[in-house]
Design a protein around this motif. Structure first.
Motif, PDB file in Angstrom:
ATOM      1  N   ALA A   8       0.827  -1.211   0.000  1.00 29.14           N
ATOM      2  CA  ALA A   8       0.000   0.000   0.000  1.00 29.14           C
ATOM      3  C   ALA A   8       0.861   1.261   0.000  1.00 29.14           C
ATOM      4  O   ALA A   8       0.538   2.254  -0.683  1.00 29.14           O
ATOM      5  CB  ALA A   8      -0.929  -0.008   1.212  1.00 29.14           C
ATOM      6  N   GLU A   9       1.956   1.257   0.717  1.00 28.75           N
ATOM      7  CA  GLU A   9       2.847   2.421   0.723  1.00 28.75           C
ATOM      8  C   GLU A   9       3.501   2.625  -0.636  1.00 28.75           C
ATOM      9  O   GLU A   9       3.668   3.765  -1.089  1.00 28.75           O
ATOM     10  CB  GLU A   9       3.915   2.237   1.809  1.00 28.75           C
ATOM     11  CG  GLU A   9       3.365   2.361   3.227  1.00 28.75           C
ATOM     12  CD  GLU A   9       4.413   2.066   4.276  1.00 28.75           C
ATOM     13  OE1 GLU A   9       5.461   1.478   3.912  1.00 28.75           O
ATOM     14  OE2 GLU A   9       4.196   2.420   5.457  1.00 28.75           O
ATOM     15  N   ARG A  10       3.877   1.517  -1.296  1.00 34.78           N
ATOM     16  CA  ARG A  10       4.451   1.653  -2.633  1.00 34.78           C
ATOM     17  C   ARG A  10       3.417   2.194  -3.615  1.00 34.78           C
ATOM     18  O   ARG A  10       3.721   3.062  -4.459  1.00 34.78           O
ATOM     19  CB  ARG A  10       4.975   0.290  -3.112  1.00 34.78           C
ATOM     20  CG  ARG A  10       6.305  -0.100  -2.519  1.00 34.78           C
ATOM     21  CD  ARG A  10       6.923  -1.244  -3.291  1.00 34.78           C
ATOM     22  NE  ARG A  10       6.121  -2.460  -3.173  1.00 34.78           N
ATOM     23  CZ  ARG A  10       6.325  -3.379  -2.245  1.00 34.78           C
ATOM     24  NH1 ARG A  10       7.288  -3.227  -1.340  1.00 34.78           N
ATOM     25  NH2 ARG A  10       5.562  -4.470  -2.203  1.00 34.78           N
ATOM     26  N   ALA A  11       2.160   1.692  -3.500  1.00 31.97           N
ATOM     27  CA  ALA A  11       1.105   2.183  -4.396  1.00 31.97           C
ATOM     28  C   ALA A  11       0.833   3.668  -4.151  1.00 31.97           C
ATOM     29  O   ALA A  11       0.639   4.446  -5.101  1.00 31.97           O
ATOM     30  CB  ALA A  11      -0.169   1.363  -4.187  1.00 31.97           C
ATOM     31  N   ARG A  12       0.838   4.097  -2.907  1.00 33.99           N
ATOM     32  CA  ARG A  12       0.629   5.523  -2.617  1.00 33.99           C
ATOM     33  C   ARG A  12       1.772   6.359  -3.154  1.00 33.99           C
ATOM     34  O   ARG A  12       1.554   7.466  -3.694  1.00 33.99           O
ATOM     35  CB  ARG A  12       0.491   5.720  -1.108  1.00 33.99           C
ATOM     36  CG  ARG A  12       0.164   7.154  -0.724  1.00 33.99           C
ATOM     37  CD  ARG A  12       0.005   7.307   0.774  1.00 33.99           C
ATOM     38  NE  ARG A  12       1.247   7.032   1.479  1.00 33.99           N
ATOM     39  CZ  ARG A  12       1.378   7.159   2.808  1.00 33.99           C
ATOM     40  NH1 ARG A  12       0.343   7.539   3.536  1.00 33.99           N
ATOM     41  NH2 ARG A  12       2.529   6.877   3.385  1.00 33.99           N
ATOM     42  N   ALA A  13       2.987   5.865  -3.029  1.00 33.84           N
ATOM     43  CA  ALA A  13       4.129   6.588  -3.587  1.00 33.84           C
ATOM     44  C   ALA A  13       4.024   6.704  -5.096  1.00 33.84           C
ATOM     45  O   ALA A  13       4.330   7.762  -5.684  1.00 33.84           O
ATOM     46  CB  ALA A  13       5.428   5.884  -3.199  1.00 33.84           C
ATOM     47  N   ASP A  14       3.534   5.629  -5.757  1.00 31.24           N
ATOM     48  CA  ASP A  14       3.351   5.685  -7.215  1.00 31.24           C
ATOM     49  C   ASP A  14       2.283   6.701  -7.578  1.00 31.24           C
ATOM     50  O   ASP A  14       2.424   7.456  -8.568  1.00 31.24           O
ATOM     51  CB  ASP A  14       2.962   4.301  -7.742  1.00 31.24           C
ATOM     52  CG  ASP A  14       4.102   3.293  -7.618  1.00 31.24           C
ATOM     53  OD1 ASP A  14       5.268   3.740  -7.487  1.00 31.24           O
ATOM     54  OD2 ASP A  14       3.824   2.079  -7.633  1.00 31.24           O
ATOM     55  N   ASP A  15       1.189   6.737  -6.813  1.00 34.97           N
ATOM     56  CA  ASP A  15       0.124   7.716  -7.081  1.00 34.97           C
ATOM     57  C   ASP A  15       0.643   9.141  -6.920  1.00 34.97           C
ATOM     58  O   ASP A  15       0.302  10.036  -7.723  1.00 34.97           O
ATOM     59  CB  ASP A  15      -1.053   7.481  -6.142  1.00 34.97           C
ATOM     60  CG  ASP A  15      -1.802   6.193  -6.469  1.00 34.97           C
ATOM     61  OD1 ASP A  15      -1.653   5.703  -7.607  1.00 34.97           O
ATOM     62  OD2 ASP A  15      -2.528   5.686  -5.589  1.00 34.97           O
TER      63      ASP A  15
END
Length: 222
Positions: A72-79
């Motif tokens: 989830a943290e990686r996905a938020r960073a990508d967003d």
């Protein structure tokens, strides 16, 4: 008589020793019963914790939750990265001006809005998983503390049982160490008075006394 007194002393010493060892053994038995009760209470507490948390393997659940949190943290960073890219595109379009880029600019703005919503959603979800992970850590600590206490009591019980076994095995052996080495021999003749020795000494003393009297009479008679 001496043999009777010696045997009486041995009996008294044996009873006193057995009494002391029995008292010590009873104290150890009471301690063992107490520690077994504490151990059973810890077992019950562990079962209660498992029933309360309804988790068979907390460590496995924590590992899975950690993986989900990192994803989830990686996905938020990508967003967030994608939002910055779209913002840069929007700034470039606005810098160029003209009506031809208005539709594209609106599409980019809508995409930025959607990315903002995704970031907020992921942030809330990450906060929930972080709190859940913290709860798991607290539960793991409770289990670990309980298991540490169980191991400590089990080790103490083993030591107490060894001490009790030592008392039970050595009680009779050590009590019987006090024993009569050899029985006394009954004398044929009485130890006193010694008639023969007394007669010989009296004869010698009487002869010396007669000789001394004769010598004195001879001296004074002369």
């Amino acid at each position: 008589i001496a043999l009777t007194h010696a045997q009486s002393y041995i009996d008294i010493a044996s009873r006193e020793y057995q009494s002391e060892t029995s008292r010590a053994a009873n104290l150890i038995r009471d301690r063992i019963a107490e520690r077994e009760g504490e151990l059973q209470a810890l077992y019950d507490r562990r079962d209660a914790l498992r029933a309360e948390y309804d988790v068979a393997d907390l460590r496995r659940q924590s590992e899975l939750l950690m993986l989900s949190l990192r994803e989830a943290e990686r996905a938020r960073a990508d967003d967030r990265m994608e939002r910055r890219i779209q913002e840069r595109r929007l700034e470039d379009l606005k810098a160029l001006g003209g009506s031809s880029g208005r539709g594209t600019a609106r599409d980019i703005e809508e995409q930025i809005t959607l990315l903002d919503e995704q970031v907020r959603f992921r942030t809330g979800h990450i906060a929930e998983m972080s709190q859940q992970l913290s709860d798991y850590a607290t539960r793991e600590a409770a289990f670990d503390n309980n298991e540490a206490e169980v191991r400590a009591i089990q080790e103490n019980l083993q030591n107490l049982r060894r001490q009790l076994l030592s008392f039970e095995l050595g009680e009779q052996v050590q009590a019987n160490q006090v024993q009569i080495v050899s029985t006394p021999d009954v004398p044929v003749y009485p130890s006193s008075p010694k008639v023969l020795q007394t007669a010989i000494v009296a004869t010698i003393a009487g002869g010396l006394l007669v000789f001394l009297v004769a010598v004195l009479q001879d001296i004074f008679g002369a």
